[in-house]
Design an enzyme around this catalytic site. Sequence first.
Site, PDB file in Angstrom:
ATOM      1  N   ASN A 135       0.843  -1.202   0.000  1.00 37.68           N
ATOM      2  CA  ASN A 135       0.000   0.000   0.000  1.00 37.68           C
ATOM      3  C   ASN A 135       0.871   1.242   0.000  1.00 37.68           C
ATOM      4  OD1 ASN A 135      -1.644   2.143   0.562  1.00 37.68           O
ATOM      5  ND2 ASN A 135      -2.914   1.069   2.067  1.00 37.68           N
ATOM      6  N   PHE A 136       1.144   1.754  -1.207  1.00 36.65           N
ATOM      7  CA  PHE A 136       1.898   3.002  -1.362  1.00 36.65           C
ATOM      8  C   PHE A 136       0.948   4.111  -1.814  1.00 36.65           C
ATOM      9  CE2 PHE A 136       5.857   0.363  -2.683  1.00 36.65           C
ATOM     10  CZ  PHE A 136       6.106   0.045  -1.357  1.00 36.65           C
ATOM     11  N   CYS A 138      -2.308   5.227   0.199  1.00 35.32           N
ATOM     12  CA  CYS A 138      -3.217   5.953   1.083  1.00 35.32           C
ATOM     13  C   CYS A 138      -2.786   7.405   1.238  1.00 35.32           C
ATOM     14  CB  CYS A 138      -3.281   5.284   2.451  1.00 35.32           C
ATOM     15  SG  CYS A 138      -4.724   4.244   2.597  1.00 35.32           S
ATOM     16  N   ASN A 203      -5.160   4.151  -6.208  1.00 37.62           N
ATOM     17  CA  ASN A 203      -5.613   4.376  -4.841  1.00 37.62           C
ATOM     18  C   ASN A 203      -6.435   5.663  -4.853  1.00 37.62           C
ATOM     19  OD1 ASN A 203      -5.758   4.597  -1.929  1.00 37.62           O
ATOM     20  ND2 ASN A 203      -4.043   3.170  -1.872  1.00 37.62           N
ATOM     21  N   THR A 204      -6.847   6.128  -3.708  1.00 40.82           N
ATOM     22  CA  THR A 204      -7.768   7.272  -3.676  1.00 40.82           C
ATOM     23  C   THR A 204      -7.056   8.600  -3.934  1.00 40.82           C
ATOM     24  OG1 THR A 204      -7.498   7.405  -1.300  1.00 40.82           O
ATOM     25  CG2 THR A 204      -9.367   6.122  -2.121  1.00 40.82           C
ATOM     26  N   CYS A 346     -36.602  13.179 -30.550  1.00 43.77           N
ATOM     27  CA  CYS A 346     -36.444  14.472 -29.850  1.00 43.77           C
ATOM     28  C   CYS A 346     -37.691  14.812 -29.032  1.00 43.77           C
ATOM     29  CB  CYS A 346     -36.191  15.570 -30.886  1.00 43.77           C
ATOM     30  SG  CYS A 346     -35.992  17.201 -30.145  1.00 43.77           S
ATOM     31  N   CYS A 385     -23.659  18.607 -27.755  1.00 42.69           N
ATOM     32  CA  CYS A 385     -25.110  18.380 -27.842  1.00 42.69           C
ATOM     33  C   CYS A 385     -25.464  16.938 -27.506  1.00 42.69           C
ATOM     34  CB  CYS A 385     -25.641  18.777 -29.221  1.00 42.69           C
ATOM     35  SG  CYS A 385     -24.818  17.956 -30.598  1.00 42.69           S
ATOM     36  N   CYS A 389     -27.849  15.966 -24.226  1.00 44.57           N
ATOM     37  CA  CYS A 389     -29.188  15.475 -24.589  1.00 44.57           C
ATOM     38  C   CYS A 389     -29.632  14.409 -23.592  1.00 44.57           C
ATOM     39  CB  CYS A 389     -29.164  14.892 -25.996  1.00 44.57           C
ATOM     40  SG  CYS A 389     -30.758  14.207 -26.498  1.00 44.57           S
TER      41      CYS A 389
END
Lengths: 433, 441
Positions: A135-136, A138, A203-204, A346, A385, A389
């Site tokens: 875990n590098f 966090c 990771n986060t 549409c 567009c 839509c």
Amino acid sequence: MADLSINFAGIKSPNPFWLASAPPTDKEYNVRRAFEAGWGGVVWKTLGLDPSVVNVNGPRYGAIYGADRRLLGLNNIELITDRPLETNLQEIKSVKRDYPDRAVVVSLMVPCEEWAWKQILPLVEETGADGVELNFGCPHGMSERGMGAAVGQVPEYIEMVTRWVKQNTRMPCIVKLTPNITDVRLPAEAAHRGGADAVSLINTINSITSVNLDLFAPEPTIDGKGAHGGYCGPAVKPIALNMVAEIGRNPETANLPISGIGGITTWRDAAEFIALGAGSVQVCTAAMTYGFKIVDEMISGLSQWMDEKGHESIDAITGRAIPNCSDWKHLNLNYVAKAKIDQDLCISCGRCFAACEDTSHQAISMSEDRTFEVIDEECVACNLCVNVCPIEDCITMEEMAAGTTDPRTGKVVEEEFADWTTHPNNPAAVAAE
Amino acid sequence: MTRGTRIDGIAAGRLEAEQYTQNFGDLYTPLDRHEAQVASDRCYFCYDAPCVTACPTTIDIPLFIRQIATDTPEAAAKTIFNQNILGGMCARVCPTEQLCEEACVREAAEGKPVQIGLLQRYATDTLMGRDTHPFTRAATTGKTVAVVGAGPAGLSAAHRLAMHGHDVTLYDARPKPGGLNEYGIAAYKTPEDFAQAEVDWLMKIGGITFKHDQKLGAEIALDSLADQHDAVFLAIGLSGVNALGAQGDTLENVTDAVRFIDALRQSDKSAVPVGRNVVVIGGGMTAVDAAVQSRLLGAENVSMVYRRDQSRMSASTKEQDHAAHEGVRLIFNAQPVAVHGSGAAQQVEFEYTVDGPGGLTGTGETFQLPADQVLVAIGQTLGAVSVDLDGRKIAVTGAGRTSRDGVWAGGDCAAGGDDLTVTAVAEGRDAAEDIHAYLSA
């Protein structure tokens, strides 16, 4: 029936869906239930050395919502496991014994000193676990103590620690990367040099999800203060996909197995990560939002798609989109498209008109009776567009055939490929061969 | 079903007390905050939105829904009240299925429009629940305006004029203000005395003096009002009713539906007499309100008979469905021939009709419906007023200017526009702005 089983860097799993190292994999109770639900593997929530860390006693999560409070992004300030090392090791051993066909990878985070790794690795090996994930990544709390993202942001440290790990265990070693860097290729290369069997990402992401406007404090707020957390969930998927692709495209790391992580919620998300080079995928936020049962849809959806398309195995689709991940300068400037509005579909909401008229190229007209039509003379095919839509497939981008004239430029659409590298406006252009 | 519903003739108290409470409670459950958030998420924030075009008061609907979505319902209410000071009542009584919600693009997309009416109610209820008034009155101008009629058009005009600093005297023929809101619409559309609460809230602008029991042509006269004030706004509605014009229409228990609803609105429901067999004649909202409320009072059989075919009915499909759901039998293409009975009504005889190019003609085939009570809802008429008419209503040009200088008219009494609460509010507002410009010139 497509074969979903994988052999990821020597770790076998009946399907590519693993639960990421996080609260869902913090203890035996959850992991057994996850395996019963059908998950192919887990990365056990990160172990550290005793004494165990402590968590805050207030809120750990913050959220970003879409319509109807659909959770799009989650932020957390939780640390690694706060249970004693021995408890976790016993539980890992117990689970692995009962689920020999599932992947059990153990996430680790100990100080950046070799003795610490030498101490913990044999203990993990003894559990029968299939591999370790370093875990590098966090970005909060642990990084303040010189671990997690503090290591992941320095390629030299990644290489050094990875080497220690490979020298001290026979287990496959996955290095989990932080996205809180400028170029994800460098830490991936460092992991590769250090001997990593695979990388996992992302990771986060450092984040503040919202600010409490009564307290003037970031959320989640603990006694009037907030600290940045790590962001995950569907909102981060595009960032993760790009980072996975960057590593897959890099010749230095082209053959390095990747475990894809970042907002995977459905089978389609998973298939996209696999197409960009992931050999396994890891899920957390979707399970935290909807529970373990979501893996049923992931398995059935991926199987159906693979069967329909004739893809026989995960290996057969891994990295298939990498050759098509290009650079802007190599995109075909002779490809010309125009937006087309299907009048039958549409509903006359006019969002395409507002978007184009106010913020783009004034290429959509509006009649008295609210008929919206594309003005080909102005349309640059920007796709805004289509994106705004609310009705799927109502607006599409239609390619102009070679030989026809683009009414916007007055030029004939050419069949030959031509990109920026040869464009006359490019001061560095090279003559086409 | 209680025994009370099977008592012959006309009787009050057919139901148990709690049944009245249940029957005359809120027709539609208001949205709570969560439901409002979910409902508001569905709005696409259309460009030049069709719902706004369809709204007679031109409320900026996408804006107020976005304000609800961002948890500022008070701001949403202000957006609504800017255009329609009776936005609270309109949220309850507007035929949204024929106006904003019919025009909603999600009606086109999925047949399920954004719940504009309920969202409007959520916003307006929230702000009105604060018990503060969102507008402040300008410095007084010293000008006075007579507003005749305290229904939707009159209240709307009075508020706007007062806000601009004019002193308004608001006259009404009835003891209470509110007009049809108070006397003319079904009780379940405006429970808990909402009509009076809304008037009280509206009056908080200041500068409005209400004078009750002042009927034009009786206690007050247009000439003297015009002499005493700088301008007059006529919002007198339609005080007369069309007579049935069929044999036996003077029999006892043949009454006009407007009066029936009026009495019902002002009474304890258990004290309102209703027939075991009720026949309502007409095809508009008043007919539906009378028929449904007859059922809710405990009538066993209620028929609503309309002389043309269903497509010509002015009551909306939603109103018709509501009536059918409440057990009202809808009969089309039948015109009344005679009311039979000795002293009081006992049966109504109808003849089937064909609506052809030459107009409505009878087929000669007849049928009879038992009737202890006959409620007539075949249109209302303008009372006497000394300005030029256009057909059967007051002729107006521009924003409600009548043939007489200094006199404006709006709402149901004025020609043009649908006879809807929301249209009356729009006409009152626009006339007020025109009067303000006139007085400021």
